[in-house]
Scaffold this active site. Structure first.
Site, PDB file in Angstrom:
ATOM      1  N   LYS A  38      13.656  -1.001  -2.452  1.00 46.96           N
ATOM      2  CA  LYS A  38      13.251  -1.299  -1.122  1.00 46.96           C
ATOM      3  C   LYS A  38      11.926  -1.491  -1.134  1.00 46.96           C
ATOM      4  O   LYS A  38      10.766  -1.050  -1.794  1.00 46.96           O
ATOM      5  CB  LYS A  38      13.802  -0.098  -0.055  1.00 46.96           C
ATOM      6  CG  LYS A  38      12.936   1.165  -0.335  1.00 46.96           C
ATOM      7  CD  LYS A  38      13.589   2.188   0.683  1.00 46.96           C
ATOM      8  CE  LYS A  38      12.949   3.655   0.220  1.00 46.96           C
ATOM      9  NZ  LYS A  38      13.557   4.744   0.961  1.00 46.96           N
ATOM     10  N   ARG A 135      18.308  12.099  10.716  1.00 48.01           N
ATOM     11  CA  ARG A 135      17.887  10.805  10.953  1.00 48.01           C
ATOM     12  C   ARG A 135      19.380   9.940  11.051  1.00 48.01           C
ATOM     13  O   ARG A 135      19.905  10.368  12.060  1.00 48.01           O
ATOM     14  CB  ARG A 135      16.962  10.187   9.696  1.00 48.01           C
ATOM     15  CG  ARG A 135      15.711  10.978   9.741  1.00 48.01           C
ATOM     16  CD  ARG A 135      14.705  10.239   8.835  1.00 48.01           C
ATOM     17  NE  ARG A 135      14.978   9.567   7.596  1.00 48.01           N
ATOM     18  CZ  ARG A 135      14.401   9.103   6.742  1.00 48.01           C
ATOM     19  NH1 ARG A 135      13.132   9.544   6.699  1.00 48.01           N
ATOM     20  NH2 ARG A 135      14.841   8.749   5.332  1.00 48.01           N
ATOM     21  N   TYR A 274     -20.816   0.374   7.406  1.00 44.96           N
ATOM     22  CA  TYR A 274     -20.527   0.715   8.830  1.00 44.96           C
ATOM     23  C   TYR A 274     -20.810   2.098   9.094  1.00 44.96           C
ATOM     24  O   TYR A 274     -20.077   3.009   8.673  1.00 44.96           O
ATOM     25  CB  TYR A 274     -19.225   0.103   9.437  1.00 44.96           C
ATOM     26  CG  TYR A 274     -18.915  -1.376   9.079  1.00 44.96           C
ATOM     27  CD1 TYR A 274     -19.847  -2.211   9.783  1.00 44.96           C
ATOM     28  CD2 TYR A 274     -17.827  -1.706   8.627  1.00 44.96           C
ATOM     29  CE1 TYR A 274     -19.808  -3.731   9.675  1.00 44.96           C
ATOM     30  CE2 TYR A 274     -17.628  -3.170   8.523  1.00 44.96           C
ATOM     31  CZ  TYR A 274     -18.391  -4.001   9.249  1.00 44.96           C
ATOM     32  OH  TYR A 274     -18.248  -5.415   8.970  1.00 44.96           O
ATOM     33  N   MET A 327     -12.940  -3.550   6.009  1.00 44.47           N
ATOM     34  CA  MET A 327     -11.671  -4.322   5.698  1.00 44.47           C
ATOM     35  C   MET A 327     -11.435  -5.062   4.412  1.00 44.47           C
ATOM     36  O   MET A 327     -10.532  -5.210   3.909  1.00 44.47           O
ATOM     37  CB  MET A 327     -11.689  -5.568   6.756  1.00 44.47           C
ATOM     38  CG  MET A 327     -10.398  -6.178   6.712  1.00 44.47           C
ATOM     39  SD  MET A 327     -10.311  -7.797   8.107  1.00 44.47           S
ATOM     40  CE  MET A 327     -10.262  -6.739   9.557  1.00 44.47           C
TER      41      MET A 327
END
Ligand code: PLP
Length: 394
Positions: A38, A135, A274, A327
């Protein structure tokens, strides 16, 4: 200095995957191996490895979404495929047409039977029990009516209940008692289903941690059932804290790398990235690594390792990421000035975030990001090329 090949690459070593399938096979003997691929094979490229795991001895492939299973059919995979997490928009008609084995937990059983009626074929179904994970899966309280209904639909020729399964909550913590409790409920519910007239062939509970710890448990036989659903282990990673891939006789299959694309001399006190959260303690050389969170590198993982393989006289070494991960890029401090000279070979150097052998293990990235190895490999983004390799390419 110009090099060929992808600029950002997740190499997936198919020989490692074959090795891992064999290790898993040695633990489970003749039982059915549902290889869970998956989420694009946990980021390893499902279409590219499906045939490899089948050839190596997997009996079926496990997906979560019907769409994932249909995508494999579309590339010519005709092995048994199973999918178990549905919504009311799931295309059960296509699923039945393509012979996908469907997990059913409740409402979906009716939707599957309806699709079977429309298609004019028998839907292959495994009933799922919620034995404690909370679940999906049918609760023990609803199990008698659910199995009775399944028997009706089977007698009506719409479905064939081929299996029963459950999913474990704490198999990665082998000392916890809840796994035994879940297996106890499981065994009971399977007997009830048989008493209700169902005749499921495949009984499966174990994921990777369950499969690798079954031998040490009294409930090991129930845990292994006559089939297992193994994901993480295929990719050579350990789900157990403090246990390495090597300890489990697994080989990590994925190596993520890029090339250093800038090397420069900076003075003491140079802020980096940053926020300027890192400031160089003395004059030094900085190397820029052109991957960031858009490539799936977690933004919070400052301090995680990158191993550089210089093309010149400098030796390979592992460095921590300094400053914020952005990023598209992140920075490492080479620790001393004067390393930008071409003879050191840092510009264009291969920069490995994680991989097999001397490379940092993916678990160091997971620790730096406060997560688990599953998430790091699965989130490597489509901006990073997947390249399937073999030991010969190493
Ligand atoms: C993902 C998944 C697995 C595989 O788990 P691993 O720990 O990766 O082996 C097994 N069963 C179900 C129901 C899953 O969703």
């Amino acid at each position: 200095m110009l090099t060929s090949g992808p600029e950002r690459v997740a190499e997936v070593n198919l020989d490692a995957i074959v090795h891992n399938v064999r290790t898993i096979r040695s633990l489970i003997g003749e039982r059915t191996l549902i290889a869970v691929i998956k989420a694009d094979a946990y980021g390893h490229g499902a279409a590219g490895i499906a045939q490899t795991v089948l050839d190596a001895g997997a009996d079926a492939l496990g997906l979560v979404h019907v769409r994932e299973a249909l995508a494999l059919r579309a590339v010519g995979i005709d092995a048994p495929l199973m999918a178990w997490l549905h919504t009311p928009s799931t295309d059960f008609v296509r699923a039945v047409q393509e012979g996908i084995i469907l997990g059913a937990s409740g409402w979906d059983l009716e939707a599957i039977a309806y699709a079977a009626q429309q298609v004019g074929a028998v839907a292959r179904v495994h009933l799922k029990i919620d034995t404690g994970l909370g679940r999906n899966g049918c609760t023990p309280a609803d199990w008698p009516s659910f199995t009775a209904r399944a028997k009706e639909l089977q007698d009506a020729g719409l479905i064939a209940v081929e299996g029963i399964f459950t999913h474990l909550a704490v198999a990665d913590e082998p000392d916890r008692k809840e796994t035994d409790q879940q297996l106890d409920v499981f065994e009971n519910m399977v007997s009830q289903a048989r008493a209700a007239g169902l005749n499921p062939e495949l009984i499966h509970a174990a994921n990777t941690p369950g499969t690798f710890t079954a031998a040490d448990k009294e409930t090991g036989e129930i845990l292994l059932g006559n089939g297992v659903r193994v994901g993480l282990g295929l990719y050579g990673l350990s789900p157990l804290a403090g246990v390495t891939s090597g300890d489990l006789n697994l080989r990590p299959a994925m190596t993520v790398s890029t090339r250093v694309n800038s090397v420069k001399e900076v003075p003491a006190g140079q802020g980096v990235s940053y926020g300027l959260n890192y400031s160089t303690p003395h004059a030094t050389t900085l190397a820029l690594i052109p991957v960031g969170y858009a490539d799936g590198v977690p933004r919070v993982a400052t301090g995680a390792p990158v191993r550089l393989y210089p093309n010149g006289k400098a030796e390979p070494r592992t460095y921590p990421v300094v400053g914020r991960i952005a990023m598209d890029q992140m920075v490492i401090d080479l620790g001393e000035p004067g390393l930008s000279a071409p003879e050191h070979g840092y510009l264009g150097a291969r920069a490995v975030l994680f991989g097999e052998g001397e490379n940092p293990p993916v678990e160091e990235w997971a620790d730096a990001a406060g997560t688990i190895n599953y998430e790091i490999v699965t989130r490597i983004s489509p901006r990073v090329a997947r390249v399937h390799t073999t030991d010969k390419d190493a």
